[in-house]
Design a protein around this motif. Structure first.
Motif, mmCIF file in Angstrom:
data_model
loop_
_atom_site.group_PDB
_atom_site.id
_atom_site.type_symbol
_atom_site.label_atom_id
_atom_site.label_comp_id
_atom_site.label_asym_id
_atom_site.label_seq_id
_atom_site.Cartn_x
_atom_site.Cartn_y
_atom_site.Cartn_z
ATOM 1 N N VAL A 47 74.808 11.300 53.214
ATOM 2 C CA VAL A 47 75.398 11.380 54.550
ATOM 3 C C VAL A 47 74.812 10.247 55.377
ATOM 4 C CG1 VAL A 47 75.676 12.755 56.635
ATOM 5 C CG2 VAL A 47 75.700 13.881 54.409
ATOM 6 N N ILE A 48 75.693 9.462 55.962
ATOM 7 C CA ILE A 48 75.275 8.379 56.838
ATOM 8 C C ILE A 48 75.593 8.808 58.265
ATOM 9 C CG2 ILE A 48 75.690 5.989 57.520
ATOM 10 C CD1 ILE A 48 76.246 5.363 54.605
ATOM 11 N N LYS A 67 77.036 13.802 63.820
ATOM 12 C CA LYS A 67 78.228 13.255 63.180
ATOM 13 C C LYS A 67 77.816 12.267 62.110
ATOM 14 C CE LYS A 67 81.358 13.499 67.086
ATOM 15 N NZ LYS A 67 82.255 12.721 67.943
ATOM 16 N N GLY A 68 78.665 12.145 61.098
ATOM 17 C CA GLY A 68 78.398 11.183 60.054
ATOM 18 C C GLY A 68 79.559 11.103 59.085
ATOM 19 N N VAL A 69 79.339 10.350 58.035
ATOM 20 C CA VAL A 69 80.306 10.246 56.953
ATOM 21 C C VAL A 69 79.589 10.655 55.679
ATOM 22 C CG1 VAL A 69 81.735 8.682 55.583
ATOM 23 C CG2 VAL A 69 81.689 8.466 58.064
ATOM 24 N N GLU A 70 80.124 11.671 55.024
ATOM 25 C CA GLU A 70 79.568 12.105 53.746
ATOM 26 C C GLU A 70 80.214 11.272 52.649
ATOM 27 O OE1 GLU A 70 79.817 16.032 50.998
ATOM 28 O OE2 GLU A 70 78.956 16.311 53.008
ATOM 29 N N ILE A 71 79.377 10.704 51.794
ATOM 30 C CA ILE A 71 79.859 9.874 50.697
ATOM 31 C C ILE A 71 79.413 10.513 49.391
ATOM 32 C CG2 ILE A 71 79.724 7.603 49.602
ATOM 33 C CD1 ILE A 71 79.145 6.418 52.376
ATOM 34 N N GLY A 72 80.373 10.832 48.556
ATOM 35 C CA GLY A 72 80.083 11.341 47.219
ATOM 36 C C GLY A 72 80.158 10.195 46.235
ATOM 37 N N LEU A 73 79.106 10.025 45.483
ATOM 38 C CA LEU A 73 79.071 8.929 44.513
ATOM 39 C C LEU A 73 79.559 9.409 43.155
ATOM 40 C CD1 LEU A 73 75.619 7.401 45.520
ATOM 41 C CD2 LEU A 73 77.890 6.772 46.331
ATOM 42 N N PHE A 79 73.652 -0.525 54.285
ATOM 43 C CA PHE A 79 72.876 0.076 55.361
ATOM 44 C C PHE A 79 71.408 -0.279 55.188
ATOM 45 C CE2 PHE A 79 73.257 3.115 51.959
ATOM 46 C CZ PHE A 79 71.981 3.631 51.816
ATOM 47 N N ARG A 80 70.700 -0.259 56.313
ATOM 48 C CA ARG A 80 69.279 -0.573 56.304
ATOM 49 C C ARG A 80 68.595 0.259 57.382
ATOM 50 N NH1 ARG A 80 67.081 -6.486 57.725
ATOM 51 N NH2 ARG A 80 67.985 -5.879 59.698
ATOM 52 N N PHE A 81 67.553 0.964 56.994
ATOM 53 C CA PHE A 81 66.737 1.754 57.905
ATOM 54 C C PHE A 81 65.420 1.001 58.053
ATOM 55 C CE2 PHE A 81 67.037 6.195 59.461
ATOM 56 C CZ PHE A 81 65.884 6.218 60.210
ATOM 57 N N PHE A 82 65.400 0.044 58.992
ATOM 58 C CA PHE A 82 64.248 -0.828 59.163
ATOM 59 C C PHE A 82 63.168 -0.092 59.949
ATOM 60 C CE2 PHE A 82 61.822 -4.149 61.279
ATOM 61 C CZ PHE A 82 61.579 -5.010 60.232
ATOM 62 N N PRO A 83 61.934 -0.160 59.622
ATOM 63 C CA PRO A 83 61.198 -1.029 58.711
ATOM 64 C C PRO A 83 61.019 -0.455 57.303
ATOM 65 C CG PRO A 83 59.636 0.126 60.078
ATOM 66 C CD PRO A 83 61.025 0.583 60.493
ATOM 67 N N PHE A 84 61.653 0.678 57.008
ATOM 68 C CA PHE A 84 61.498 1.290 55.691
ATOM 69 C C PHE A 84 62.277 0.544 54.617
ATOM 70 C CE2 PHE A 84 61.136 4.555 58.987
ATOM 71 C CZ PHE A 84 59.794 4.834 58.838
ATOM 72 N N HIS A 85 63.393 -0.057 54.990
ATOM 73 C CA HIS A 85 64.161 -0.919 54.095
ATOM 74 C C HIS A 85 64.107 -2.328 54.657
ATOM 75 C CE1 HIS A 85 66.875 2.814 53.390
ATOM 76 N NE2 HIS A 85 65.884 2.818 52.512
ATOM 77 N N ILE A 86 63.538 -3.232 53.916
ATOM 78 C CA ILE A 86 63.525 -4.626 54.360
ATOM 79 C C ILE A 86 64.899 -5.248 54.108
ATOM 80 C CG2 ILE A 86 62.439 -6.886 54.076
ATOM 81 C CD1 ILE A 86 60.645 -4.714 55.353
ATOM 82 N N ARG A 87 65.465 -4.947 52.957
ATOM 83 C CA ARG A 87 66.793 -5.448 52.598
ATOM 84 C C ARG A 87 67.818 -4.329 52.726
ATOM 85 N NH1 ARG A 87 64.201 -8.273 47.664
ATOM 86 N NH2 ARG A 87 63.779 -10.322 48.551
ATOM 87 N N TYR A 88 69.072 -4.720 52.830
ATOM 88 C CA TYR A 88 70.149 -3.746 52.903
ATOM 89 C C TYR A 88 70.304 -3.021 51.572
ATOM 90 C CZ TYR A 88 71.897 -5.323 57.415
ATOM 91 O OH TYR A 88 72.024 -5.603 58.742
#
Length: 171
Positions: A152-153, A139-145, A87-96
């Motif tokens: 949450v995405i 809505k989203g997908v919760e991911i537990g690492l 995932f990438r939240f541009f412009p805060f993340h330049i790379r994924y």
């Protein structure tokens, strides 16, 4: 043209998908253009502190052009590839950012309140140590690492994202 990837799912979100962001940006930009047009063409002053041409053009440039341009550039891209969830939240993340499948302990679709659980939209943290990437919606997908972190995405396609992770993870 964009770079080809092995993505089984790709979702691109922008402020145009979020009424919470879209309409305030449009209204602020429109007010700058209306102020400019009224002063420049009809010599009607709406704000006393915006009366010189320099102030007028600065106001238009800042709120009528740069402000909406900034929001137009903000995009949130989610991809499910063979190596993990990107995932990438541009412009805060330049790379994924990458979440390898081996780092995922669990994942499931969730409905949530953006305001009460995370305090707003964007990249947010809450008091329980959870992190969200969201441009609006509930809505989203919760991911537990495996490290114990929760992420949450935000997505409009929560079930589809879960299925794409299932397919790519267990290939």
């Amino acid at each position: 043209m964009g770079k080809k990837t092995d993505a089984t799912l790709r979702e691109v979100q922008g402020f145009w998908n979020s009424p919470i962001l879209f309409w305030p940006v449009i209204l602020i930009s429109a007010s700058a253009w209306i102020t400019f047009i009224l002063k420049y063409f009809f010599n009607i002053i709406l704000f006393n502190n915006i009366d010189t041409p320099r102030d007028l053009f600065g106001y238009l440039l800042l709120l009528g052009i740069l402000f909406p341009l900034l929001f137009f550039l903000v995009t949130f891209t989610i991809e499910v590839r063979t190596g993990g969830v990107y995932f990438r939240f541009f412009p805060f993340h330049i790379r994924y950012k990458k979440i390898p499948f081996k780092s995922i302990a669990y994942y499931y679709p969730v409905n949530y309140s953006t305001i009460s659980r995370f305090g707003g939209i964007g990249i947010r943290f809450n008091s329980r140590g959870e992190k969200i990437y969201n441009l609006g919606g509930n809505k989203g997908v919760e991911i537990g690492l495996t490290t114990g972190e929760k992420l949450v995405i935000g997505t409009n396609q929560d079930e589809r994202l879960k299925k794409a992770i299932d397919q790519a993870r267990f290939k």
